[in-house]
Design an enzyme around this catalytic site. Structure first.
Site, mmCIF file in Angstrom:
data_model
loop_
_atom_site.group_PDB
_atom_site.id
_atom_site.type_symbol
_atom_site.label_atom_id
_atom_site.label_comp_id
_atom_site.label_asym_id
_atom_site.label_seq_id
_atom_site.Cartn_x
_atom_site.Cartn_y
_atom_site.Cartn_z
ATOM 1 N N HIS A 149 0.815 -1.220 0.000
ATOM 2 C CA HIS A 149 0.000 0.000 0.000
ATOM 3 C C HIS A 149 0.847 1.267 0.000
ATOM 4 C CE1 HIS A 149 -3.430 -2.449 2.061
ATOM 5 N NE2 HIS A 149 -3.283 -2.755 0.784
ATOM 6 N N GLU A 198 -4.112 3.778 2.134
ATOM 7 C CA GLU A 198 -5.234 3.716 3.080
ATOM 8 C C GLU A 198 -5.323 4.952 3.965
ATOM 9 O OE1 GLU A 198 -5.557 0.072 5.256
ATOM 10 O OE2 GLU A 198 -6.147 -1.031 3.459
ATOM 11 N N HIS A 352 -12.682 -2.840 5.715
ATOM 12 C CA HIS A 352 -12.759 -2.228 4.386
ATOM 13 C C HIS A 352 -11.713 -2.889 3.474
ATOM 14 C CE1 HIS A 352 -9.113 0.647 4.983
ATOM 15 N NE2 HIS A 352 -8.914 -0.533 5.514
HETATM 16 P P1 PGA Z 1 -6.194 -5.095 0.716
HETATM 17 O O1 PGA Z 1 -5.475 -4.936 2.117
HETATM 18 O O2 PGA Z 1 -7.525 -4.469 0.783
HETATM 19 O O3 PGA Z 1 -5.243 -4.412 -0.241
HETATM 20 O O4 PGA Z 1 -6.262 -6.580 0.456
HETATM 21 C C1 PGA Z 1 -6.157 -4.964 3.340
HETATM 22 C C2 PGA Z 1 -5.672 -6.055 4.244
HETATM 23 O O5 PGA Z 1 -4.746 -6.828 3.871
HETATM 24 O O6 PGA Z 1 -6.208 -6.223 5.337
#
Ligand code: PGA
Ligand code: ZN
Length: 400
Positions: A149, A198, A352
């Site tokens: 991310h 995020e 989310h």
């Molecule tokens: P993702 O990451 O929405 O990119 O899969 C969120 C997570 O791994 O909890």
């Protein structure tokens, strides 16, 4: 209730990738829903239907074509009935024919219609339909973004400031204060501060412990708070069956030791996806080591799939499960995943995805299911804040 599909359109998610927004109608009532999209995904997730050019055109025409036609001639008494019908219509184990994104957009918007028809808030309809006890979730706020991310500027994907005050309004206020304070701390630590997918800060530290030292300062300042991480360890796998973090290779054993040390050194509450989805043995060993002190949460390994959760319960691979409705593709199956997890005495954290929209369904879902926590990202993006704000409004609906 008779359900009519008014339309489906492509909207950009928080990464500017196209996603689906579906609008439904029943008589005078109208409701819409849009669905999120993940980046660090599990191999066993239900399939998000995307065309080769990255668009969701086929998924959209499945909603306005085949699904619209199939549901137009019937009556549905609840989301449960509708979901069972859609699952059968799709006919594949992973919703790859019609698309999990297409099906979920109909499932969520229909849930809103049923709640409107019943004249109750969405969280209340969910609790009544699935027989759960609503309660306020703890906020798992992803304040520092790393991994996939944030261009791996930090090896760990999510550094979470967990807040569990007496009320959601107080929890959100504490999260706001902590987020602002962390911003000030980071500015004095580094000139190279970015923001991640995020809505959390994205510093680049070569020192593995640095983010945890900073988070510990926040936790010491604010009561009812703690640290959590999501390693998203599928993304840390190297070619020789181990893991690589900041250029250093670890065997599963060595990585396990690193977590045990980390949890011993800093005020931890939870560790999510500490190992890859194929490394369930290490999950089980780590849970035996630290499962009495902290939550060991499965995400990519369990993918909100009731069967995979059942398997994890048998193997004692963890003691908590992340719940993402779009990993399984319908509201009813996500609710079943929650119930299965709770029946083992384990905790759930509803979540989310890293590619989000302004849809706040996950807030009502977490509250209605009585989840232990909700993960809705950092406070630097509107689409993340909206989920926490919705939780604060739910709290007001409860006291009315
Ligand atoms: P993702 O990451 O929405 O990119 O899969 C969120 C997570 O791994 O909890
Ligand atoms: Zn995760």
């Amino acid at each position: 209730m008779r359900i009519e599909i008014v339309g489906a359109r492509s909207i950009p998610d928080s990464r500017e990738k196209p996603t689906i927004e579906t609008t439904l109608r029943s008589g005078e009532l109208e409701a819409k829903a849009s669905v999120p999209s993940g980046k660090s995904t599990g191999a066993h997730e239900a399939k998000e239907l995307r065309d080769e050019d990255g668009s969701v055109s086929t998924a959209l025409s499945n909603v306005t074509g085949e699904i619209a036609e199939a549901i137009s001639t019937r009556e549905f008494a609840s989301t449960k009935e509708l979901d069972a019908f859609l699952i059968e219509l799709d006919g594949t184990p992973d919703k790859s024919r019609l698309g999990a994104n297409a099906i979920l957009s109909v499932s969520i918007s229909a849930t809103r219609l049923f709640a409107l028809q019943a004249g109750v808030p969405l969280w209340r309809y969910l609790a009544d339909t699935y027989g759960t006890t609503p309660s306020a979730p703890r906020l798992f706020v992803n304040v520092m973004n790393g991994g996939a991310h944030a261009g791996f500027r930090l090896p760990i994907q999510e550094h979470i400031f967990m807040v569990g005050e007496a009320t959601l309004t107080e929890s959100f206020a504490t999260a706001e204060r902590g987020f602002a304070e962390l911003g000030e701390m980071l500015k004095s630590e580094t000139d190279d501060l970015q923001m991640g997918d995020e809505g959390g800060y994205s510093p680049a530290f070569a020192d593995f412990d640095k983010p945890f030292e900073l988070l510990t300062k926040l936790v010491e300042k604010h009561q009812n708070t703690a640290i959590a991480i999501d390693s998203a360890a599928n993304e840390l796998r190297n070619d020789h069956g181990g893991y690589t973090l900041i250029g250093k290779d670890y065997t599963s054993e060595e990585l396990r030791k690193l977590y045990v040390d980390l949890v011993g050194k800093f005020p931890f509450h939870a560790v999510e996806d500490p190992f890859a989805e194929t490394d369930s043995k290490s999950f089980t060993e780590l849970t035996a080591d630290i499962g009495k002190q902290v939550l060991v949460i499965g995400d990519d390994i369990t993918v909100t799939n009731p069967k995979r959760i059942e398997n994890a319960i048998e193997e004692k691979s963890m003691n908590a499960v992340l719940i993402k409705p779009n990993q399984i593709g319908s509201v009813s199956e996500a609710a079943e995943a929650v119930k299965k997890t709770h029946s083992a005495g384990w905790a759930t954290v509803c979540s989310h995805r890293s590619g989000e929209t302004d849809d706040t369904f996950i807030a009502d879902f977490a509250y209605g299911m009585g989840a232990h926590g909700i993960k809705a990202g950092g406070l630097g993006q509107k689409v993340r804040r909206e989920k926490y704000e919705r939780l604060c409004s739910i709290e007001k609906e409860v006291t009315i």
